[in-house]
Design a protein around this motif. Structure first.
Motif, mmCIF file in Angstrom:
data_model
loop_
_atom_site.group_PDB
_atom_site.id
_atom_site.type_symbol
_atom_site.label_atom_id
_atom_site.label_comp_id
_atom_site.label_asym_id
_atom_site.label_seq_id
_atom_site.Cartn_x
_atom_site.Cartn_y
_atom_site.Cartn_z
ATOM 1 N N SER A 34 -50.290 12.913 -16.364
ATOM 2 C CA SER A 34 -51.037 12.712 -15.120
ATOM 3 C C SER A 34 -52.157 11.686 -15.261
ATOM 4 N N VAL A 35 -52.682 11.555 -16.480
ATOM 5 C CA VAL A 35 -53.744 10.563 -16.711
ATOM 6 C C VAL A 35 -53.206 9.366 -17.497
ATOM 7 N N GLU A 36 -51.891 9.230 -17.495
ATOM 8 C CA GLU A 36 -51.179 8.089 -18.073
ATOM 9 C C GLU A 36 -51.449 7.898 -19.561
ATOM 10 N N MET A 37 -51.520 9.009 -20.274
ATOM 11 C CA MET A 37 -51.683 8.960 -21.727
ATOM 12 C C MET A 37 -50.324 9.241 -22.371
ATOM 13 N N ARG A 38 -49.449 8.261 -22.251
ATOM 14 C CA ARG A 38 -48.062 8.367 -22.701
ATOM 15 C C ARG A 38 -47.951 8.773 -24.167
ATOM 16 N N GLU A 39 -48.789 8.179 -25.022
ATOM 17 C CA GLU A 39 -48.693 8.439 -26.461
ATOM 18 C C GLU A 39 -49.006 9.891 -26.807
ATOM 19 N N LYS A 40 -49.786 10.546 -25.993
ATOM 20 C CA LYS A 40 -50.076 11.971 -26.196
ATOM 21 C C LYS A 40 -49.043 12.845 -25.485
#
Length: 114
Positions: A34-40
């Motif tokens: 949702s906060v665009e933290m793809r790597e996480k």
């Protein structure tokens, strides 16, 4: 964004106490998406699906995460699995973040009884 960041903080605390809780892991993966933290997000989404491959709620959150990360093909795969596992179409239809997914021609439609 602030709400999701707070949710991430709380979910990370919950994961510390229960690292293999598939619902916590799937929610956390979706929150990161949702906060665009793809790597996480991506490793958590994969982990959640591995932990509970038959849990419709987990599979729904995995699909939601992939959709939020603009990975439609993966989102479609996981939403189909969630529906097969018994996830409620009504709940799915109420999620505005999944409107694009639902309108995709590849979205799994209800099967008519023959």
């Amino acid at each position: 964004r602030a709400t999701y960041l707070k949710a991430i903080e709380l979910a990370e605390q919950a994961r510390t106490n229960a690292p293999d809780d598939s619902l916590v892991v799937s929610n956390l993966g979706s929150f990161y998406a949702s906060v665009e933290m793809r790597e996480k997000s991506l490793p958590l989404l994969r982990q959640a699906a591995e932990l509970a491959p038959e849990n419709s709620r987990v599979l729904y959150r995995v699909a939601e995460g992939y959709e939020l990360l603009h990975m439609r093909a993966d989102a479609l795969k996981w939403i189909a699995r969630a529906l097969e596992a018994g996830f409620s179409r009504r709940t799915l239809e109420r999620n505005p973040e999944l409107a694009g997914l639902r309108s995709d021609p590849r979205f799994p439609r209800k099967q008519e009884n023959k």
